[in-house]
Each structure stands twice: as structure tokens, then as C-alpha cells.
Design a protein around this motif. Structure first.
Motif, PDB file in Angstrom:
ATOM      1  N   GLY A  58       0.809  -1.208   0.000  1.00  0.00           N
ATOM      2  CA  GLY A  58       0.000   0.000   0.000  1.00  0.00           C
ATOM      3  C   GLY A  58       0.848   1.265   0.000  1.00  0.00           C
ATOM      4  O   GLY A  58       0.316   2.371  -0.075  1.00  0.00           O
ATOM      5  N   ALA A  59       2.165   1.101   0.088  1.00  0.00           N
ATOM      6  CA  ALA A  59       3.055   2.257   0.158  1.00  0.00           C
ATOM      7  C   ALA A  59       3.048   3.066  -1.137  1.00  0.00           C
ATOM      8  O   ALA A  59       3.057   4.301  -1.099  1.00  0.00           O
ATOM      9  CB  ALA A  59       4.475   1.818   0.493  1.00  0.00           C
ATOM     10  N   LEU A  60       3.013   2.406  -2.277  1.00  0.00           N
ATOM     11  CA  LEU A  60       3.041   3.136  -3.545  1.00  0.00           C
ATOM     12  C   LEU A  60       1.790   3.993  -3.696  1.00  0.00           C
ATOM     13  O   LEU A  60       1.875   5.170  -4.049  1.00  0.00           O
ATOM     14  CB  LEU A  60       3.191   2.182  -4.727  1.00  0.00           C
ATOM     15  CG  LEU A  60       3.234   2.837  -6.114  1.00  0.00           C
ATOM     16  CD1 LEU A  60       4.331   3.888  -6.188  1.00  0.00           C
ATOM     17  CD2 LEU A  60       3.430   1.794  -7.178  1.00  0.00           C
ATOM     18  N   ALA A  61       0.640   3.434  -3.397  1.00  0.00           N
ATOM     19  CA  ALA A  61      -0.599   4.211  -3.485  1.00  0.00           C
ATOM     20  C   ALA A  61      -0.550   5.402  -2.536  1.00  0.00           C
ATOM     21  O   ALA A  61      -0.994   6.502  -2.873  1.00  0.00           O
ATOM     22  CB  ALA A  61      -1.806   3.333  -3.177  1.00  0.00           C
ATOM     23  N   ALA A  62       0.010   5.203  -1.341  1.00  0.00           N
ATOM     24  CA  ALA A  62       0.110   6.293  -0.367  1.00  0.00           C
ATOM     25  C   ALA A  62       1.099   7.362  -0.799  1.00  0.00           C
ATOM     26  O   ALA A  62       0.987   8.516  -0.384  1.00  0.00           O
ATOM     27  CB  ALA A  62       0.520   5.736   0.997  1.00  0.00           C
ATOM     28  N   ALA A 100       9.649   9.937   3.684  1.00  0.00           N
ATOM     29  CA  ALA A 100      10.208   9.491   4.964  1.00  0.00           C
ATOM     30  C   ALA A 100       9.255   9.751   6.124  1.00  0.00           C
ATOM     31  O   ALA A 100       9.261   9.020   7.115  1.00  0.00           O
ATOM     32  CB  ALA A 100      11.548  10.166   5.223  1.00  0.00           C
ATOM     33  N   SER A 101       8.409  10.767   6.008  1.00  0.00           N
ATOM     34  CA  SER A 101       7.485  11.087   7.099  1.00  0.00           C
ATOM     35  C   SER A 101       6.035  10.716   6.792  1.00  0.00           C
ATOM     36  O   SER A 101       5.144  10.974   7.590  1.00  0.00           O
ATOM     37  CB  SER A 101       7.570  12.577   7.419  1.00  0.00           C
ATOM     38  OG  SER A 101       7.175  13.332   6.293  1.00  0.00           O
ATOM     39  N   THR A 102       5.771  10.112   5.647  1.00  0.00           N
ATOM     40  CA  THR A 102       4.412   9.735   5.264  1.00  0.00           C
ATOM     41  C   THR A 102       3.939   8.528   6.064  1.00  0.00           C
ATOM     42  O   THR A 102       4.663   7.551   6.217  1.00  0.00           O
ATOM     43  CB  THR A 102       4.351   9.413   3.757  1.00  0.00           C
ATOM     44  OG1 THR A 102       4.749  10.572   3.039  1.00  0.00           O
ATOM     45  CG2 THR A 102       2.965   9.000   3.326  1.00  0.00           C
ATOM     46  N   GLN A 103       2.707   8.616   6.544  1.00  0.00           N
ATOM     47  CA  GLN A 103       2.097   7.489   7.257  1.00  0.00           C
ATOM     48  C   GLN A 103       1.189   6.728   6.296  1.00  0.00           C
ATOM     49  O   GLN A 103       0.493   7.336   5.486  1.00  0.00           O
ATOM     50  CB  GLN A 103       1.246   7.978   8.425  1.00  0.00           C
ATOM     51  CG  GLN A 103       2.025   8.564   9.556  1.00  0.00           C
ATOM     52  CD  GLN A 103       1.120   8.885  10.730  1.00  0.00           C
ATOM     53  OE1 GLN A 103      -0.091   8.760  10.664  1.00  0.00           O
ATOM     54  NE2 GLN A 103       1.726   9.305  11.817  1.00  0.00           N
ATOM     55  N   PHE A 104       1.198   5.414   6.404  1.00  0.00           N
ATOM     56  CA  PHE A 104       0.299   4.607   5.593  1.00  0.00           C
ATOM     57  C   PHE A 104       0.031   3.301   6.316  1.00  0.00           C
ATOM     58  O   PHE A 104       0.775   2.893   7.209  1.00  0.00           O
ATOM     59  CB  PHE A 104       0.889   4.341   4.203  1.00  0.00           C
ATOM     60  CG  PHE A 104       2.020   3.353   4.184  1.00  0.00           C
ATOM     61  CD1 PHE A 104       1.808   2.045   3.776  1.00  0.00           C
ATOM     62  CD2 PHE A 104       3.299   3.721   4.576  1.00  0.00           C
ATOM     63  CE1 PHE A 104       2.851   1.128   3.761  1.00  0.00           C
ATOM     64  CE2 PHE A 104       4.335   2.821   4.562  1.00  0.00           C
ATOM     65  CZ  PHE A 104       4.118   1.523   4.152  1.00  0.00           C
ATOM     66  N   VAL A 105      -1.050   2.650   5.957  1.00  0.00           N
ATOM     67  CA  VAL A 105      -1.383   1.353   6.530  1.00  0.00           C
ATOM     68  C   VAL A 105      -0.695   0.291   5.689  1.00  0.00           C
ATOM     69  O   VAL A 105      -0.973   0.151   4.503  1.00  0.00           O
ATOM     70  CB  VAL A 105      -2.913   1.133   6.537  1.00  0.00           C
ATOM     71  CG1 VAL A 105      -3.255  -0.246   7.046  1.00  0.00           C
ATOM     72  CG2 VAL A 105      -3.593   2.209   7.361  1.00  0.00           C
ATOM     73  N   ASN A 106       0.230  -0.447   6.301  1.00  0.00           N
ATOM     74  CA  ASN A 106       0.957  -1.501   5.605  1.00  0.00           C
ATOM     75  C   ASN A 106       0.026  -2.700   5.463  1.00  0.00           C
ATOM     76  O   ASN A 106      -0.342  -3.340   6.439  1.00  0.00           O
ATOM     77  CB  ASN A 106       2.216  -1.884   6.379  1.00  0.00           C
ATOM     78  CG  ASN A 106       3.089  -2.852   5.617  1.00  0.00           C
ATOM     79  OD1 ASN A 106       2.610  -3.593   4.765  1.00  0.00           O
ATOM     80  ND2 ASN A 106       4.370  -2.842   5.925  1.00  0.00           N
ATOM     81  N   LEU A 107      -0.372  -2.997   4.233  1.00  0.00           N
ATOM     82  CA  LEU A 107      -1.336  -4.069   3.987  1.00  0.00           C
ATOM     83  C   LEU A 107      -0.769  -5.456   4.275  1.00  0.00           C
ATOM     84  O   LEU A 107      -1.521  -6.406   4.436  1.00  0.00           O
ATOM     85  CB  LEU A 107      -1.834  -3.996   2.539  1.00  0.00           C
ATOM     86  CG  LEU A 107      -2.524  -2.687   2.151  1.00  0.00           C
ATOM     87  CD1 LEU A 107      -2.870  -2.697   0.674  1.00  0.00           C
ATOM     88  CD2 LEU A 107      -3.743  -2.440   2.991  1.00  0.00           C
ATOM     89  N   LYS A 121      -0.771   2.430  11.610  1.00  0.00           N
ATOM     90  CA  LYS A 121      -0.073   3.066  10.496  1.00  0.00           C
ATOM     91  C   LYS A 121       1.428   2.920  10.643  1.00  0.00           C
ATOM     92  O   LYS A 121       1.956   2.985  11.736  1.00  0.00           O
ATOM     93  CB  LYS A 121      -0.443   4.537  10.410  1.00  0.00           C
ATOM     94  CG  LYS A 121      -1.886   4.742  10.019  1.00  0.00           C
ATOM     95  CD  LYS A 121      -2.184   6.168   9.721  1.00  0.00           C
ATOM     96  CE  LYS A 121      -3.614   6.272   9.231  1.00  0.00           C
ATOM     97  NZ  LYS A 121      -3.957   7.611   8.842  1.00  0.00           N
ATOM     98  N   GLN A 122       2.076   2.722   9.521  1.00  0.00           N
ATOM     99  CA  GLN A 122       3.532   2.653   9.462  1.00  0.00           C
ATOM    100  C   GLN A 122       4.020   4.007   8.967  1.00  0.00           C
ATOM    101  O   GLN A 122       3.393   4.635   8.122  1.00  0.00           O
ATOM    102  CB  GLN A 122       3.937   1.551   8.481  1.00  0.00           C
ATOM    103  CG  GLN A 122       5.422   1.427   8.289  1.00  0.00           C
ATOM    104  CD  GLN A 122       5.762   0.275   7.349  1.00  0.00           C
ATOM    105  OE1 GLN A 122       5.083  -0.738   7.336  1.00  0.00           O
ATOM    106  NE2 GLN A 122       6.811   0.455   6.579  1.00  0.00           N
ATOM    107  N   VAL A 123       5.135   4.456   9.499  1.00  0.00           N
ATOM    108  CA  VAL A 123       5.698   5.732   9.080  1.00  0.00           C
ATOM    109  C   VAL A 123       6.932   5.469   8.234  1.00  0.00           C
ATOM    110  O   VAL A 123       7.786   4.676   8.597  1.00  0.00           O
ATOM    111  CB  VAL A 123       6.078   6.609  10.303  1.00  0.00           C
ATOM    112  CG1 VAL A 123       6.724   7.905   9.841  1.00  0.00           C
ATOM    113  CG2 VAL A 123       4.866   6.879  11.160  1.00  0.00           C
ATOM    114  N   GLY A 124       6.993   6.143   7.106  1.00  0.00           N
ATOM    115  CA  GLY A 124       8.162   6.050   6.236  1.00  0.00           C
ATOM    116  C   GLY A 124       7.964   5.099   5.079  1.00  0.00           C
ATOM    117  O   GLY A 124       7.548   3.970   5.248  1.00  0.00           O
ATOM    118  N   ILE A 125       8.221   5.602   3.895  1.00  0.00           N
ATOM    119  CA  ILE A 125       8.140   4.816   2.663  1.00  0.00           C
ATOM    120  C   ILE A 125       9.490   4.943   1.969  1.00  0.00           C
ATOM    121  O   ILE A 125      10.007   6.049   1.821  1.00  0.00           O
ATOM    122  CB  ILE A 125       7.021   5.349   1.741  1.00  0.00           C
ATOM    123  CG1 ILE A 125       5.659   5.261   2.435  1.00  0.00           C
ATOM    124  CG2 ILE A 125       7.007   4.590   0.426  1.00  0.00           C
ATOM    125  CD1 ILE A 125       4.540   5.947   1.676  1.00  0.00           C
ATOM    126  N   ALA A 126      10.044   3.820   1.561  1.00  0.00           N
ATOM    127  CA  ALA A 126      11.320   3.859   0.844  1.00  0.00           C
ATOM    128  C   ALA A 126      11.131   4.526  -0.509  1.00  0.00           C
ATOM    129  O   ALA A 126      10.148   4.283  -1.204  1.00  0.00           O
ATOM    130  CB  ALA A 126      11.849   2.441   0.654  1.00  0.00           C
TER     131      ALA A 126
END
Length: 184
Positions: A58-62, A100-107, A121-126
């Protein structure tokens, strides 16, 4: 491999409208009106891209966002930017700093299923090239386009919305200017 080509007409006229807006209301206000209009117009494309993108974590969509700005010298070197292009609007991934500071729900996270009321929610997207790899494919993976599909599916809505946004902004601006002018 088939090649799809579609043509949008009226951009020369749109360019002239942008020049007239800038002459009438000034560079700074014109830039603000047009970039806001582009951002608003591309929201349906962004929503469709977030829906269409393949979801693993779900990180890419976020990470998807709308970017609207004036063209730069660097942009003008691109084969996708014409000399008469004044503004760029795109659905793209956010910068590494923002990710790096974006929050998203890791599916893929097992915790997502533990709490039915509130997803953790997980914080941080590579910051990586997942969007480009999905859109165009790689040597080992077929393309799964989601950005082009989204833009093609919403292009008329985008054009209509941009026209409406600019029209409304100009009407508001003209009303403000009319209020400022002394009567008599």
C-alpha cells in the motif's frame, strides 16, 4: 505492440489565455490561479491511479500525489515538454524527504488484522522506482500501467475541471478588483 495516439487540441488558445491572465492580473496571481486549477483538475486522476495501482504493502498508493508548477529549464530539455508549455501537471510519487514522514497502513502487516477499529499506520516509505517499474515494466516483469490508464480515463474530466477552476478563479479575481476600484 500497438501504439495508441490521442490528440488534445486547443492548447495554443489555452496558452494565449494564460498570457492574457498574466498580463491582466500579474505573474504571481496568475501562477497561483493556474497551479491551483491544475491541482484540482488532476484530483480525479490521482484517485483513479490510487485505485488502479497494484497493491502490495500500500506504500506506492500512499506515495502518489499531484504536482503542478511552471516549467523549468530542465523540463524544457525533456522530449515530453513542448517549447510553448508554460505549466506542468502530473500525478507522481512524492520526494524522498516527504516519503520518509508519510504514514500509511501496511497491507502486509499482521497487526492490521488485530485491530478492527483502527488500522495501525507505518511511518516512512522507501523512495524507489516502483512506480516506473510497474508503469513500464522491467526485464523480469511485464508492465502493469496505472498512471496512463488513469489519465486516459479521466482526461475529459480533467480538461473540463481545469476550465471551470480557471473561470471561477478569474470571476473571483475580477469581483475583488471591482470592489477595490473607487466608485464615481
Amino acid at each position: 505492440m500497438t501504439k495508441e495516439v490521442f490528440r488534445l487540441e486547443g492548447f495554443e488558445e489555452l496558452h494565449q489565455v494564460f498570457v492574457e491572465i498574466e498580463n491582466d492580473i500579474g505573474h504571481k496571481d496568475a501562477k497561483r490561479i493556474i497551479t491551483r486549477g491544475i491541482r484540482k483538475a488532476l484530483q480525479p486522476t490521482l484517485a483513479m491511479a490510487k485505485f488502479e495501482v497494484a497493491k502490495d504493502t500500500g506504500a506506492l498508493a500512499a506515495s502518489l500525489q499531484v504536482e503542478a508548477r511552471r516549467t523549468s529549464k530542465k523540463d524544457r530539455g525533456s522530449k515530453y515538454v513542448e517549447p510553448q508549455d508554460d505549466f506542468i501537471g502530473a500525478v507522481t510519487t512524492a520526494s524522498g524527504k516527504k516519503l520518509a514522514s508519510t504514514q500509511f497502513v501496511n497491507l502486509k502487516s499482521p497487526e492490521i488484522y488485530k485491530s478492527k477499529r483502527k488500522a495501525i499506520k507505518q511511518v516512512g516509505i522507501a523512495s524507489d522506482a516502483r512506480a516506473a517499474a510497474l508503469e513500464f515494466g522491467t526485464a523480469k516483469m511485464d508492465a502493469k500501467p496505472f498512471l496512463r490508464v488513469s489519465l486516459e480515463g479521466t482526461r475529459q474530466e480533467v480538461v473540463d475541471s481545469l476550465g471551470q477552476s480557471i473561470k471561477m478563479a478569474l470571476e473571483k479575481y475580477k469581483a475583488r478588483v471591482a470592489k477595490r476600484k473607487p466608485k464615481g
